[in-house]
Motif scaffolding. Structure first.
Motif, PDB file in Angstrom:
ATOM      1  N   GLU A  96       0.835  -1.208   0.000  1.00 56.62           N
ATOM      2  CA  GLU A  96       0.000   0.000   0.000  1.00 56.62           C
ATOM      3  C   GLU A  96       0.862   1.247   0.000  1.00 56.62           C
ATOM      4  O   GLU A  96       1.909   1.304   0.646  1.00 56.62           O
ATOM      5  N   GLY A  97       0.422   2.248  -0.742  1.00 62.29           N
ATOM      6  CA  GLY A  97       1.133   3.514  -0.776  1.00 62.29           C
ATOM      7  C   GLY A  97       1.316   4.035  -2.185  1.00 62.29           C
ATOM      8  O   GLY A  97       0.774   3.495  -3.151  1.00 62.29           O
ATOM      9  N   LYS A  98       2.094   5.094  -2.292  1.00 60.09           N
ATOM     10  CA  LYS A  98       2.367   5.714  -3.590  1.00 60.09           C
ATOM     11  C   LYS A  98       3.505   4.970  -4.284  1.00 60.09           C
ATOM     12  O   LYS A  98       4.492   4.577  -3.656  1.00 60.09           O
ATOM     13  N   HIS A  99       3.367   4.801  -5.620  1.00 59.46           N
ATOM     14  CA  HIS A  99       4.367   4.071  -6.391  1.00 59.46           C
ATOM     15  C   HIS A  99       4.594   4.749  -7.735  1.00 59.46           C
ATOM     16  O   HIS A  99       3.772   5.537  -8.210  1.00 59.46           O
ATOM     17  N   THR A 100       5.732   4.405  -8.345  1.00 53.42           N
ATOM     18  CA  THR A 100       6.015   4.813  -9.720  1.00 53.42           C
ATOM     19  C   THR A 100       6.273   3.572 -10.563  1.00 53.42           C
ATOM     20  O   THR A 100       6.768   2.558 -10.066  1.00 53.42           O
ATOM     21  N   ILE A 101       5.921   3.669 -11.827  1.00 55.72           N
ATOM     22  CA  ILE A 101       6.330   2.676 -12.822  1.00 55.72           C
ATOM     23  C   ILE A 101       7.058   3.420 -13.928  1.00 55.72           C
ATOM     24  O   ILE A 101       6.579   4.445 -14.432  1.00 55.72           O
ATOM     25  N   ARG A 102       8.234   2.922 -14.287  1.00 51.59           N
ATOM     26  CA  ARG A 102       8.998   3.458 -15.414  1.00 51.59           C
ATOM     27  C   ARG A 102       9.191   2.336 -16.434  1.00 51.59           C
ATOM     28  O   ARG A 102       9.460   1.190 -16.056  1.00 51.59           O
ATOM     29  N   VAL A 103       9.051   2.664 -17.701  1.00 53.39           N
ATOM     30  CA  VAL A 103       9.199   1.663 -18.762  1.00 53.39           C
ATOM     31  C   VAL A 103      10.004   2.254 -19.913  1.00 53.39           C
ATOM     32  O   VAL A 103       9.951   3.460 -20.169  1.00 53.39           O
ATOM     33  N   PHE A 104      10.753   1.383 -20.611  1.00 55.71           N
ATOM     34  CA  PHE A 104      11.431   1.775 -21.841  1.00 55.71           C
ATOM     35  C   PHE A 104      11.807   0.515 -22.612  1.00 55.71           C
ATOM     36  O   PHE A 104      12.038  -0.545 -22.020  1.00 55.71           O
ATOM     37  N   PRO A 105      11.876   0.584 -23.947  1.00 58.06           N
ATOM     38  CA  PRO A 105      12.170  -0.601 -24.764  1.00 58.06           C
ATOM     39  C   PRO A 105      13.640  -0.984 -24.671  1.00 58.06           C
ATOM     40  O   PRO A 105      14.522  -0.139 -24.501  1.00 58.06           O
ATOM     41  N   SER A 106      13.899  -2.279 -24.839  1.00 60.35           N
ATOM     42  CA  SER A 106      15.252  -2.792 -24.730  1.00 60.35           C
ATOM     43  C   SER A 106      15.514  -3.841 -25.809  1.00 60.35           C
ATOM     44  O   SER A 106      14.601  -4.467 -26.335  1.00 60.35           O
ATOM     45  N   ARG A 107      16.775  -4.032 -26.104  1.00 62.40           N
ATOM     46  CA  ARG A 107      17.219  -5.046 -27.045  1.00 62.40           C
ATOM     47  C   ARG A 107      17.475  -6.365 -26.321  1.00 62.40           C
ATOM     48  O   ARG A 107      17.487  -6.392 -25.086  1.00 62.40           O
ATOM     49  N   PRO A 108      17.723  -7.453 -27.058  1.00 61.28           N
ATOM     50  CA  PRO A 108      17.951  -8.743 -26.386  1.00 61.28           C
ATOM     51  C   PRO A 108      19.113  -8.726 -25.402  1.00 61.28           C
ATOM     52  O   PRO A 108      19.112  -9.475 -24.419  1.00 61.28           O
ATOM     53  N   TRP A 109      20.125  -7.888 -25.645  1.00 55.43           N
ATOM     54  CA  TRP A 109      21.271  -7.806 -24.723  1.00 55.43           C
ATOM     55  C   TRP A 109      21.080  -6.684 -23.689  1.00 55.43           C
ATOM     56  O   TRP A 109      22.013  -6.268 -23.032  1.00 55.43           O
ATOM     57  N   HIS A 110      19.848  -6.174 -23.568  1.00 58.08           N
ATOM     58  CA  HIS A 110      19.421  -5.233 -22.529  1.00 58.08           C
ATOM     59  C   HIS A 110      19.914  -3.809 -22.738  1.00 58.08           C
ATOM     60  O   HIS A 110      19.866  -2.996 -21.807  1.00 58.08           O
ATOM     61  N   GLU A 111      20.348  -3.471 -23.923  1.00 59.58           N
ATOM     62  CA  GLU A 111      20.669  -2.074 -24.223  1.00 59.58           C
ATOM     63  C   GLU A 111      19.380  -1.342 -24.566  1.00 59.58           C
ATOM     64  O   GLU A 111      18.602  -1.779 -25.410  1.00 59.58           O
ATOM     65  N   SER A 112      19.144  -0.209 -23.922  1.00 60.97           N
ATOM     66  CA  SER A 112      17.878   0.503 -24.077  1.00 60.97           C
ATOM     67  C   SER A 112      17.861   1.345 -25.344  1.00 60.97           C
ATOM     68  O   SER A 112      18.896   1.806 -25.830  1.00 60.97           O
ATOM     69  N   TYR A 113      16.659   1.540 -25.877  1.00 59.91           N
ATOM     70  CA  TYR A 113      16.431   2.524 -26.931  1.00 59.91           C
ATOM     71  C   TYR A 113      16.315   3.888 -26.260  1.00 59.91           C
ATOM     72  O   TYR A 113      15.626   4.035 -25.248  1.00 59.91           O
ATOM     73  N   LYS A 114      16.943   4.901 -26.860  1.00 56.63           N
ATOM     74  CA  LYS A 114      17.069   6.193 -26.195  1.00 56.63           C
ATOM     75  C   LYS A 114      16.416   7.331 -26.975  1.00 56.63           C
ATOM     76  O   LYS A 114      16.757   8.498 -26.772  1.00 56.63           O
ATOM     77  N   ASN A 115      15.492   6.991 -27.851  1.00 59.17           N
ATOM     78  CA  ASN A 115      14.824   8.026 -28.640  1.00 59.17           C
ATOM     79  C   ASN A 115      13.710   8.691 -27.836  1.00 59.17           C
ATOM     80  O   ASN A 115      13.208   8.156 -26.838  1.00 59.17           O
ATOM     81  N   GLU A 116      13.301   9.848 -28.305  1.00 55.68           N
ATOM     82  CA  GLU A 116      12.204  10.586 -27.666  1.00 55.68           C
ATOM     83  C   GLU A 116      10.922   9.749 -27.714  1.00 55.68           C
ATOM     84  O   GLU A 116      10.580   9.173 -28.744  1.00 55.68           O
TER      85      GLU A 116
END
Length: 341
Positions: free
Chosen positions: A143-163
């Motif tokens: 219970e309480g306040k929470h955040t969720i953050r999401v972003f796309p990733s490649r198979p080797w876990h490198e993130s996409y960094k576009n707007e």
């Protein structure tokens, strides 16, 4: 004459005693000899160095065609911004759009790898979300306040960094942390039965007393298990989405054999530009108790030279004066990883 003999005997006795004492004192105990010749091997020292993107990653990129030039855009459909979730299970639903160039999250059953979305509850380590056709369940959320953050990733876990690739919502859980309670929307509609999931039991068949054929159907096909994770207890920091925000991504977990060297550091950066990209900020990273090093361009780095054992990796967002930038405690994050060589 007798007096002379007595003196001679006394002298001989003294000489014998001296020889005996010298013989005894010359013997070294076994443990003393062992201590004198023992050599202590110093513990191995870890010396990390920056290396280029590994060749195996370059080979994967060639096989993927144009996917690594994609610009995927995410939208968090659920939970909505400011939503109140009644229950301990939070269902994450995402919409993927943009210039995908063939990019689509999916786990290859043969390799266990594939494109995926990094889902981060509060400031916990991310969870990988592969199949967007069904919700991703965050279970046992307190219970309480929470955040969720999401972003796309490649198979080797490198993130996409576009707007548009990164999204974050702040929401509230009421009655959380109790898996025996169903999760409901604001209006009270039940969206998941946490107790049933906890026991992995299929839903009971629907029957009718007036329908013999219905009574005859006593079995039900269990629903396919949904992607998800039983989450550790955490709550959101007092984070401001409009201020500079560093989101730790990698490294995480255990690294074995060929995956143990080199190891990638990657992160997501919001509302801040690093010095090498024309801005004022830097990302400081500290491995174990080594000296601080800095990242001045927003791109992943690979470090080689890891030794076996547990290691702590800390990332911090630093301003132009060298001071940590505060934003709900998220801009300074440490993770423990394990290297097996």
């Amino acid at each position: 004459m007798a007096r002379y003999r007595n003196s001679l005997q006394f002298v001989l006795l003294l000489a014998a005693a001296a020889l005996l004492f010298a013989s005894c004192s010359g013997e070294k105990p076994d443990n003393a000899s062992t201590t004198a010749t023992r050599t202590v091997t110093p513990p191995p020292r870890q010396t990390l160095s920056l290396v280029a993107r590994p060749q195996k990653i370059l080979d994967l990129m060639k096989q993927r065609g144009d996917q690594d030039q994609a610009k995927p855009v995410l939208k968090i459909v659920s939970p909505a911004k400011g939503a109140v979730i009644n229950g301990s299970t939070v269902q994450v639903k995402l919409d993927l759009s943009g210039d995908l160039k063939g990019y689509m999250p999916h786990k290859d059953p043969a390799t266990g790898k594939g494109n995926h979305i990094h889902v981060i509850l509060d400031n916990q380590p991310y969870e990988a979300y592969y199949e967007l056709g069904q919700p991703f369940e965050l279970r046992n959320v307190v219970e309480g306040k929470h955040t969720i953050r999401v972003f796309p990733s490649r198979p080797w876990h490198e993130s996409y960094k576009n707007e548009g690739a990164f999204q974050m919502v702040i929401f509230t859980v009421k009655g959380g942390g109790d898996a025996g309670k169903p999760t409901t929307t604001n209006s009270g509609q039940i969206v998941s039965n946490n107790n049933a999931k906890a026991t992995n039991a299929p839903s009971p068949p629907v029957t009718s007393k007036s329908s013999p054929s219905a009574n005859a159907n006593t079995s039900a096909t269990p629903a396919a298990p949904r992607e998800g994770k039983d989450m550790a207890s955490s709550k959101a920091g007092d984070v401001d989405p409009a201020k500079p925000l560093l989101t730790y991504s990698r490294p995480k977990g255990e690294y074995k054999d060929a995956d143990a060297d080199p190891i990638m550091i990657d992160f997501w950066l919001s509302d801040a530009k690093l010095k090498g990209d024309g801005g004022d900020y830097r990302v400081r990273y500290i491995i174990d108790d080594d000296e601080a090093r800095y990242i001045d361009k927003w791109e992943p780095i690979w470090l080689s030279g890891w030794i076996s054992g547990k290691h702590t990796v800390r990332l911090e967002l630093i301003d132009k004066d060298g001071r940590p930038v505060e934003n709900g405690g998220y801009n300074t994050t440490a993770r423990e990883i394990t290297v097996v060589r």
